[in-house]
Design a protein around this motif. Sequence first.
Motif, mmCIF file in Angstrom:
data_model
loop_
_atom_site.group_PDB
_atom_site.id
_atom_site.type_symbol
_atom_site.label_atom_id
_atom_site.label_comp_id
_atom_site.label_asym_id
_atom_site.label_seq_id
_atom_site.Cartn_x
_atom_site.Cartn_y
_atom_site.Cartn_z
ATOM 1 N N CYS A 91 -23.277 7.906 7.120
ATOM 2 C CA CYS A 91 -23.180 8.961 8.132
ATOM 3 C C CYS A 91 -22.872 8.398 9.513
ATOM 4 N N ALA A 92 -23.355 7.207 9.818
ATOM 5 C CA ALA A 92 -23.027 6.610 11.110
ATOM 6 C C ALA A 92 -21.527 6.351 11.222
ATOM 7 N N ILE A 93 -20.931 5.890 10.123
ATOM 8 C CA ILE A 93 -19.488 5.649 10.151
ATOM 9 C C ILE A 93 -18.717 6.967 10.245
ATOM 10 N N VAL A 94 -19.138 7.963 9.439
ATOM 11 C CA VAL A 94 -18.414 9.243 9.427
ATOM 12 C C VAL A 94 -18.500 9.935 10.782
ATOM 13 N N ASP A 95 -19.685 10.045 11.352
ATOM 14 C CA ASP A 95 -19.837 10.733 12.641
ATOM 15 C C ASP A 95 -19.156 9.975 13.766
ATOM 16 N N GLY A 96 -19.232 8.658 13.745
ATOM 17 C CA GLY A 96 -18.561 7.885 14.791
ATOM 18 C C GLY A 96 -17.059 8.008 14.736
ATOM 19 N N VAL A 97 -16.507 7.926 13.521
ATOM 20 C CA VAL A 97 -15.052 8.048 13.382
ATOM 21 C C VAL A 97 -14.588 9.449 13.755
ATOM 22 N N PHE A 98 -15.348 10.471 13.366
ATOM 23 C CA PHE A 98 -14.959 11.847 13.699
ATOM 24 C C PHE A 98 -14.990 12.072 15.210
ATOM 25 N N ALA A 99 -16.027 11.583 15.874
ATOM 26 C CA ALA A 99 -16.104 11.779 17.328
ATOM 27 C C ALA A 99 -15.014 11.007 18.055
ATOM 28 N N ALA A 100 -14.622 9.856 17.515
ATOM 29 C CA ALA A 100 -13.627 9.041 18.205
ATOM 30 C C ALA A 100 -12.200 9.518 17.962
ATOM 31 N N ARG A 101 -11.919 10.075 16.778
ATOM 32 C CA ARG A 101 -10.536 10.394 16.436
ATOM 33 C C ARG A 101 -10.203 11.880 16.509
ATOM 34 N N HIS A 102 -11.160 12.747 16.320
ATOM 35 C CA HIS A 102 -10.852 14.172 16.183
ATOM 36 C C HIS A 102 -11.302 15.024 17.366
ATOM 37 N N ILE A 103 -11.974 14.443 18.323
ATOM 38 C CA ILE A 103 -12.395 15.206 19.508
ATOM 39 C C ILE A 103 -11.921 14.467 20.753
ATOM 40 N N GLU A 104 -11.199 15.156 21.575
ATOM 41 C CA GLU A 104 -10.709 14.604 22.841
ATOM 42 C C GLU A 104 -11.489 15.257 23.983
ATOM 43 N N PRO A 105 -12.365 14.535 24.663
ATOM 44 C CA PRO A 105 -13.222 15.177 25.668
ATOM 45 C C PRO A 105 -12.565 15.381 27.031
ATOM 46 N N ARG A 106 -11.437 14.748 27.302
ATOM 47 C CA ARG A 106 -10.867 14.837 28.650
ATOM 48 C C ARG A 106 -10.426 16.250 29.042
ATOM 49 N N PRO A 107 -9.701 16.989 28.192
ATOM 50 C CA PRO A 107 -9.379 18.377 28.600
ATOM 51 C C PRO A 107 -10.620 19.251 28.737
ATOM 52 N N LEU A 108 -11.659 18.944 27.969
ATOM 53 C CA LEU A 108 -12.869 19.745 28.036
ATOM 54 C C LEU A 108 -13.637 19.504 29.339
ATOM 55 N N THR A 109 -13.715 18.242 29.733
ATOM 56 C CA THR A 109 -14.476 17.918 30.948
ATOM 57 C C THR A 109 -13.724 18.302 32.224
ATOM 58 N N THR A 110 -12.402 18.352 32.156
ATOM 59 C CA THR A 110 -11.615 18.720 33.348
ATOM 60 C C THR A 110 -11.385 20.225 33.482
ATOM 61 N N GLY A 111 -11.849 21.004 32.520
ATOM 62 C CA GLY A 111 -11.702 22.456 32.602
ATOM 63 C C GLY A 111 -10.335 22.976 32.236
ATOM 64 N N ARG A 112 -9.569 22.286 31.425
ATOM 65 C CA ARG A 112 -8.230 22.706 31.033
ATOM 66 C C ARG A 112 -8.235 23.462 29.708
ATOM 67 N N CYS A 113 -9.393 23.745 29.179
ATOM 68 C CA CYS A 113 -9.520 24.531 27.954
ATOM 69 C C CYS A 113 -10.044 25.924 28.312
#
Length: 306
Positions: A91-113
């Motif tokens: 689960c550590a590998i699965v959750d880490g890989v999912f957070a790193a590859r499938h979620i991009e936080p920059r548009p979310l933190t800058t309010g562009r969503c």
Amino acid sequence: MQPLEGFARRKKTSLWFVGSLLVVSVVILTVGLAATTRTENVTVGGYYPGIILGFGSFLGIIGIHLVENRRQMLVAAVVFISFGVVAAFCCAIVDGVFAARHIEPRPLTTGRCQFYSSGVGYLYDVYQTEVTCHSWNSKCQLKVRSNTCYCCDLYTCESAEPSPTYYEFVGVRSCQDVVHLYRLLWASAVLNVLGLFLGIVTAAVLGAFKDMVPLSQLALGPSAPPQILYSPAQQVLAYAGFCQPPTTIPTCSSYPLPLQVGPASPSGDTQPPTQPASSSGPPPQAPPRYAPASFPPGEKPPPYAP
């Protein structure tokens, strides 16, 4: 066998490790459930190790305080903790890989969503509207449903293949929930790594503690009566039954002795005594017995030779 002070110290150490693993398991379970219920289209499995490690820790705490069946309970705890360690690693590998590859936080933190909240319910499955997303040199229509946070910057209009990065998150209350989801995924991965190493150490400590027996328990416990594998007397009697009785040696009185001796030879030698006759009569070649010699009157008998 350990002295009472050493046994108490090892018991206290085992309780510290098992208690720490139980606390970490509860935190893993809480964070995993919070992450997996944050959205509908993102599945998180980081809470499974918390269940397995927590159950193994619970069995370990019970086994440490037991006296009779401590070894069996601790063996079961070590088995569950071992399965939990394997699950935490995956689960550590699965959750880490999912957070790193499938979620991009920059548009979310800058309010562009953007967040679309129109709809009749929280779990409304029918798309409610279409929004226009602008790409570099084109624009396209994107269907969204109620309570969805979508990012047009992450959606490629020209590409027919699905984007590897999640551009919409369904079932959220705001786009800030997606940021919380991203942090919860990394927290779950870190906690699973911590549970991995702590579970390995705890399993080793419990495995060493399950074979320890205090000296006071051996001294106060009932001593088993000694078991006699065989009785020497019975063995001697048994062997005596197989032995033959000793033969009786005949005494000298059972053999007849000669009562008379022959006359001395001229050389002074005496004749050897005759052999005793058997009860069935003298053999044919046996010499005749000596008869008493007669001497004329006035003549002395020859001297007796012993």
